[in-house]
Enzyme design. Structure first.
Site, PDB file in Angstrom:
ATOM      1  N   LYS A  22     -93.472  27.506  54.408  1.00 28.05           N
ATOM      2  CA  LYS A  22     -94.476  27.292  55.467  1.00 28.05           C
ATOM      3  C   LYS A  22     -95.821  26.902  54.866  1.00 28.05           C
ATOM      4  O   LYS A  22     -96.452  25.938  55.288  1.00 28.05           O
ATOM      5  CB  LYS A  22     -94.646  28.574  56.306  1.00 28.05           C
ATOM      6  CG  LYS A  22     -95.838  28.507  57.254  1.00 28.05           C
ATOM      7  CD  LYS A  22     -96.038  29.784  58.017  1.00 28.05           C
ATOM      8  CE  LYS A  22     -97.022  30.746  57.401  1.00 28.05           C
ATOM      9  NZ  LYS A  22     -98.436  30.345  57.486  1.00 28.05           N
ATOM     10  N   ASN A  23     -96.243  27.668  53.867  1.00 25.35           N
ATOM     11  CA  ASN A  23     -97.581  27.435  53.342  1.00 25.35           C
ATOM     12  C   ASN A  23     -97.681  26.157  52.508  1.00 25.35           C
ATOM     13  O   ASN A  23     -98.780  25.699  52.209  1.00 25.35           O
ATOM     14  CB  ASN A  23     -98.040  28.640  52.506  1.00 25.35           C
ATOM     15  CG  ASN A  23     -98.391  29.824  53.391  1.00 25.35           C
ATOM     16  OD1 ASN A  23     -98.437  29.699  54.610  1.00 25.35           O
ATOM     17  ND2 ASN A  23     -98.636  30.977  52.784  1.00 25.35           N
ATOM     18  N   ASP A 312     -99.108  38.320  50.926  1.00 26.64           N
ATOM     19  CA  ASP A 312     -98.149  38.051  52.004  1.00 26.64           C
ATOM     20  C   ASP A 312     -96.858  38.861  51.876  1.00 26.64           C
ATOM     21  O   ASP A 312     -96.000  38.792  52.763  1.00 26.64           O
ATOM     22  CB  ASP A 312     -97.808  36.548  52.055  1.00 26.64           C
ATOM     23  CG  ASP A 312     -98.933  35.726  52.669  1.00 26.64           C
ATOM     24  OD1 ASP A 312     -99.923  36.312  53.131  1.00 26.64           O
ATOM     25  OD2 ASP A 312     -98.817  34.484  52.672  1.00 26.64           O
ATOM     26  N   ARG A 405     -93.944  32.045  63.960  1.00 24.07           N
ATOM     27  CA  ARG A 405     -94.862  31.120  63.288  1.00 24.07           C
ATOM     28  C   ARG A 405     -94.394  30.831  61.867  1.00 24.07           C
ATOM     29  O   ARG A 405     -94.635  29.751  61.343  1.00 24.07           O
ATOM     30  CB  ARG A 405     -96.277  31.722  63.208  1.00 24.07           C
ATOM     31  CG  ARG A 405     -97.049  31.691  64.509  1.00 24.07           C
ATOM     32  CD  ARG A 405     -98.497  32.108  64.276  1.00 24.07           C
ATOM     33  NE  ARG A 405     -98.974  31.530  63.039  1.00 24.07           N
ATOM     34  CZ  ARG A 405     -99.712  32.139  62.126  1.00 24.07           C
ATOM     35  NH1 ARG A 405    -100.114  33.365  62.333  1.00 24.07           N
ATOM     36  NH2 ARG A 405    -100.078  31.543  61.024  1.00 24.07           N
TER      37      ARG A 405
HETATM   38  C1  UD1 Z   1    -103.353  31.104  52.426  1.00 20.75           C
HETATM   39  C2  UD1 Z   1    -101.992  31.325  53.056  1.00 20.75           C
HETATM   40  C3  UD1 Z   1    -101.850  32.767  53.513  1.00 20.75           C
HETATM   41  C4  UD1 Z   1    -102.129  33.720  52.345  1.00 20.75           C
HETATM   42  C5  UD1 Z   1    -103.467  33.399  51.685  1.00 20.75           C
HETATM   43  C6  UD1 Z   1    -103.713  34.203  50.420  1.00 20.75           C
HETATM   44  C7  UD1 Z   1    -101.532  29.145  54.008  1.00 20.75           C
HETATM   45  C8  UD1 Z   1    -101.345  28.312  55.215  1.00 20.75           C
HETATM   46  N1  UD1 Z   1    -101.871  30.432  54.202  1.00 20.75           N
HETATM   47  O1  UD1 Z   1    -104.322  31.367  53.435  1.00 20.75           O
HETATM   48  O2  UD1 Z   1    -100.512  32.955  53.972  1.00 20.75           O
HETATM   49  O3  UD1 Z   1    -102.174  35.047  52.832  1.00 20.75           O
HETATM   50  O4  UD1 Z   1    -103.514  31.995  51.321  1.00 20.75           O
HETATM   51  O5  UD1 Z   1    -102.661  34.043  49.532  1.00 20.75           O
HETATM   52  O6  UD1 Z   1    -101.347  28.678  52.896  1.00 20.75           O
HETATM   53  N2  UD1 Z   1    -112.276  32.907  51.626  1.00 20.75           N
HETATM   54  C9  UD1 Z   1    -113.633  32.810  51.664  1.00 20.75           C
HETATM   55  N3  UD1 Z   1    -114.178  31.598  51.992  1.00 20.75           N
HETATM   56  C10 UD1 Z   1    -113.417  30.499  52.270  1.00 20.75           C
HETATM   57  C11 UD1 Z   1    -112.025  30.622  52.211  1.00 20.75           C
HETATM   58  C12 UD1 Z   1    -111.480  31.847  51.885  1.00 20.75           C
HETATM   59  O7  UD1 Z   1    -114.343  33.770  51.430  1.00 20.75           O
HETATM   60  O8  UD1 Z   1    -113.982  29.433  52.549  1.00 20.75           O
HETATM   61  C13 UD1 Z   1    -111.668  34.219  51.295  1.00 20.75           C
HETATM   62  C14 UD1 Z   1    -110.805  34.768  52.440  1.00 20.75           C
HETATM   63  O9  UD1 Z   1    -111.602  35.438  53.378  1.00 20.75           O
HETATM   64  C15 UD1 Z   1    -109.852  35.671  51.716  1.00 20.75           C
HETATM   65  C16 UD1 Z   1    -109.673  34.965  50.366  1.00 20.75           C
HETATM   66  O10 UD1 Z   1    -110.733  34.033  50.250  1.00 20.75           O
HETATM   67  O11 UD1 Z   1    -110.432  36.927  51.504  1.00 20.75           O
HETATM   68  C17 UD1 Z   1    -108.360  34.214  50.229  1.00 20.75           C
HETATM   69  O12 UD1 Z   1    -108.218  33.340  51.321  1.00 20.75           O
HETATM   70  P1  UD1 Z   1    -107.484  31.932  51.189  1.00 20.75           P
HETATM   71  O13 UD1 Z   1    -106.828  31.850  49.862  1.00 20.75           O
HETATM   72  O14 UD1 Z   1    -108.426  30.857  51.567  1.00 20.75           O
HETATM   73  O15 UD1 Z   1    -106.376  32.049  52.310  1.00 20.75           O
HETATM   74  P2  UD1 Z   1    -105.834  30.904  53.232  1.00 20.75           P
HETATM   75  O16 UD1 Z   1    -105.845  29.597  52.514  1.00 20.75           O
HETATM   76  O17 UD1 Z   1    -106.453  31.004  54.563  1.00 20.75           O
END
Ligand code: UD1
Length: 425
Positions: A22-23, A312, A405
């Site tokens: 999915k990711n 996850d 999802r």
């Molecule tokens: C992706 C995965 C999700 C997984 C996560 C962490 C997908 C579609 N989803 O989510 O399943 O749980 O990686 O492995 O691939 N953060 C910030 N600022 C930003 C972006 C992120 O502070 O602009 C923080 C978030 O709040 C969180 C951390 O970084 O605490 C990790 O988030 P991130 O790696 O961005 O997760 P996703 O890409 O949303």
């Protein structure tokens, strides 16, 4: 409203094939917006999130042909007719924000509502925006008449730059990589996330003609090119689904061979399962997970960005630890609010406490009892299925749209292993 009913099921045995990730597939689909030529993605999982991403691409003017039987999706974004993401779709799925980088690179503008998805913490997008800003975009936040927030990025031209990510964000790394693929000059992403899904995206972009090096390390170099062309790509297997079935073998004292999986993508899960006394072996066609011993022992876990223990898999592992012998401590360092499943597991007699926001204590050795519980997010839903397999009586899980999802054919797959699991409509 649909629910999933799970009854105590004995040991799960047999072989199960993992679907495409999915990711990985969501950013791959978003990346098809970067070219006016046709792209084809194979081994696409049959998921609600994929349907949402397809609808999103169509809303931008792309032609999307999904063949669920063949597990392929063909996308041709010959003409982009809109660069504004519709609010209802973005609310359903946080990964919609991944369209922002490609739209900005292709059309010079992208407007998205503030994203939705699983409610596991604040999940800001500041790092995505910091990256776009470094590439020369002007970012503005706006609100509509209902006070709903939007972000808009505009750039007459994107130019390469150096971006340091304060947090190893998967989505920010992917979004910046996609935008930088069409920027002028060299972009460097430092402290980049290293997840296999990022490597998969870089491989696809390189097939499209991008020049990306270093994906899978913490320093990614992107030499911008003028245009990208169509490409075909097969999605990597879903390591989180693989991990979920590994935990299913562990919690039911079962013997499951998981096919279409890569053991080097699930190393931390394998290491932790072995610490608990579970046998994990590579076989000719996958990974065999056996939990022959009556009492498996507990271990502590700490979630971290890849290659650390995946957040996850934390809810599923916590469920297993609730039944293993002895206490354990779980540290959630990636998201600040990812213990919502604790309340649900405790309805089933797990007895877990949260002395600090990101620390949970699992007493272990509990016999779980069936209950009416709620899938508070996607992986929490998977954890509750695992709990239901071993709990006395019947477990009824509501809000299962979260599970749909991210898990393809979940009922069929668990049933084929001997689980007593049904969906009510
Ligand atoms: C992706 C995965 C999700 C997984 C996560 C962490 C997908 C579609 N989803 O989510 O399943 O749980 O990686 O492995 O691939 N953060 C910030 N600022 C930003 C972006 C992120 O502070 O602009 C923080 C978030 O709040 C969180 C951390 O970084 O605490 C990790 O988030 P991130 O790696 O961005 O997760 P996703 O890409 O949303």
């Amino acid at each position: 409203m649909s629910t999933i009913l799970v009854k105590k099921s004995g040991s799960l045995r047999g072989e199960v094939e993992v679907s495409g990730s999915k990711n990985a597939v969501l950013p791959l689909l978003a990346a098809t917006l970067l070219t006016d030529e046709a792209c084809e993605i194979a081994d696409v999982p049959d998921l609600k999130d994929v349907d949402v991403m397809s609808k999103l691409l169509m809303s931008f003017g792309a032609v999307v042909e999904e063949d669920k039987g063949a597990k392929t999706v063909k996308v041709c974004a010959k003409t982009i007719t809109s660069n504004e993401a519709p609010c209802p779709l973005v609310k359903k799925m946080r990964a919609s924000v991944l369209a922002m980088g490609p739209l900005l690179a292709r059309t010079g503008r992208a407007k998205v509502p503030l994203p939705g998805g699983c409610a596991i913490g604040k999940r800001p997008i500041d790092l995505h925006l910091k990256g776009f800003r470094t590439l020369g975009a002007n970012i503005e936040s706006t609100e509509d008449e209902l006070n709903y927030g939007y972000v808009e990025a505009v750039a007459a031209k994107l130019t390469g730059g150096e971006i340091y990510l304060d947090t190893r964000s998967v989505g920010a790394t992917e979004n910046i990589m996609m935008a930088a693929a069409l920027a002028e000059g060299m972009t460097l992403i430092e402290n980049a996330a290293q997840e296999p899904e990022i490597v998969d995206l870089a491989n696809f972009l390189n097939k499209m003609g991008a020049k990306i090096k270093g994906a899978g390390t913490d320093m990614i170099k992107i030499e911008g090119v003028k245009r990208l062309h169509g490409a075909k790509h097969t999605v990597i297997p879903d390591r989180i689904e693989a991990g979920t079935f590994m935990l299913a073998a562990a919690i039911t004292n079962g013997d499951i061979t998981i096919t279409n999986t890569l053991s080097n993508h699930v190393k931390p899960v394998i290491a932790k399962l072995r610490e608990c006394g579970v046998s994990v072996d590579d076989t000719a066609n996958g990974i065999r997970v056996r939990a022959g011993r009556k009492f498996l022992t507990a271990t502590d876990i700490k979630t971290l960005p890849y290659p650390g223990f995946p957040t996850d898999i934390q809810p599923q592992f916590m469920t297993f630890l609730a039944t293993a012998s002895g206490p354990s401590v779980i540290w959630e360092t990636v998201f600040e609010n990812r213990f919502m499943h604790v309340k649900e597991l405790n309805k089933m007699n797990a007895g877990i406490t949260i002395p600090e926001g990101r620390k949970a204590i699992v007493p272990g050795g509990r016999s779980l009892k069936g209950a009416k519980v709620r899938a508070t997010d996607l992986r929490a839903g998977a954890a509750l299925i695992l709990a239901g397999l071993t709990a006395a009586g019947e477990t009824e899980i509501s809000d299962i749209y979260h599970i749909d999802r991210g898990y393809a054919k979940i009922i069929e797959k668990f049933s084929s292993l001997g689980a007593d699991i049904t969906r009510t409509v």
